[in-house]
Write a protein that holds these residues in place. Sequence first.
Motif, PDB file in Angstrom:
ATOM      1  N   ASP A  51       0.828  -1.210   0.000  1.00 26.02           N
ATOM      2  CA  ASP A  51       0.000   0.000   0.000  1.00 26.02           C
ATOM      3  C   ASP A  51       0.858   1.253   0.000  1.00 26.02           C
ATOM      4  N   LYS A  52       0.223   2.391  -0.325  1.00 19.77           N
ATOM      5  CA  LYS A  52       0.972   3.643  -0.434  1.00 19.77           C
ATOM      6  C   LYS A  52       1.520   4.125   0.900  1.00 19.77           C
ATOM      7  N   GLU A  94      -1.457   7.642  -5.408  1.00 19.57           N
ATOM      8  CA  GLU A  94      -2.071   6.404  -4.926  1.00 19.57           C
ATOM      9  C   GLU A  94      -1.039   5.297  -4.739  1.00 19.57           C
TER      10      GLU A  94
END
Length: 310
Positions: free
Chosen positions: A179-180, A204
């Motif tokens: 994930d970011k 994102e």
Amino acid sequence: MKKHLGSLFVLILLSMPALWAQNPLPVPQRGKIERIANFSSAYVSARHVDIWLPPNYSDTAKHAVLYMHDGQMLFDASLTWNQQSWEVDEVASALLENKQVRPFIVVGIWNGGNTRHSDYFPQKPFDALSAAEKDTVSAQLRASGRGNGPFLPKSDNYLKFLVEELKPYIDTHYSVYTDKDNTFIAGSSMGGLISLYAFCEYPEVFGGAACLSTHWVGTFQLANNPVPAAFLKYLEQHVPSPPQQRLYFDYGDQTLDALYPAIQQQADSVLRAKGYGEAQWRSLYFPGEDHSERAWSRRLATPLLFLLGE
């Protein structure tokens, strides 16, 4: 004399990929390095990717990921052209041992040698220039030994390589969060520019960026240079809204860094107006520091703590 030095610089750059292909694997002081040799891409020239794993790396635990540009300059000064390196393994290991940062790995992406400037130069700000301004940029770069014809940035393809090809490989071959909020990007000089561009183009994907000695001028002079204004305008229009992201800048005032303070202060004004505060943003000035790996190594702990701090 200046023309001769520029030609020599181009000759050195063009010979770098062949020389790098012969380089042995960097030997870190701490942790280990695994290499993806000549990572093949549909978007950019093949290049080495050196992945640093901390001393306690384990497949049973997840790690954040820090992508860094100019990967050949990060770990082993005995293998670099100027006998300097960022000493990333030593700085990161000390922070990890003291539990000051979350567990993370570093993905060091080698630059493409003679394609470095076009790979790292933010493309959309350049595309927004007038034809005359583009000619000015091309002429200034030719005068500094960067190319012979019209300058054409290819950074959009470089970012596609990172996001569409390299990141999926890292996500599936290493024990990492995808994930970011656990994916960061960092670099210095032109590497600082491309880190900022990645942060703006792919919010994102990248939850934070560290831009050290950001080469705001794009070329190598301030006079008659349309690049800084184009970069600042792009930043104003495209920087992600806080508070989701983290953005770090720093700069000195010696050698090439002497070109940056006034422009960095304008960038800081843009970020303040966009609502960036201390929790999301740092912009630090280091008087007396120059444009070198030794300087970046001395202050590397600061952006690592900001991006990855527990």
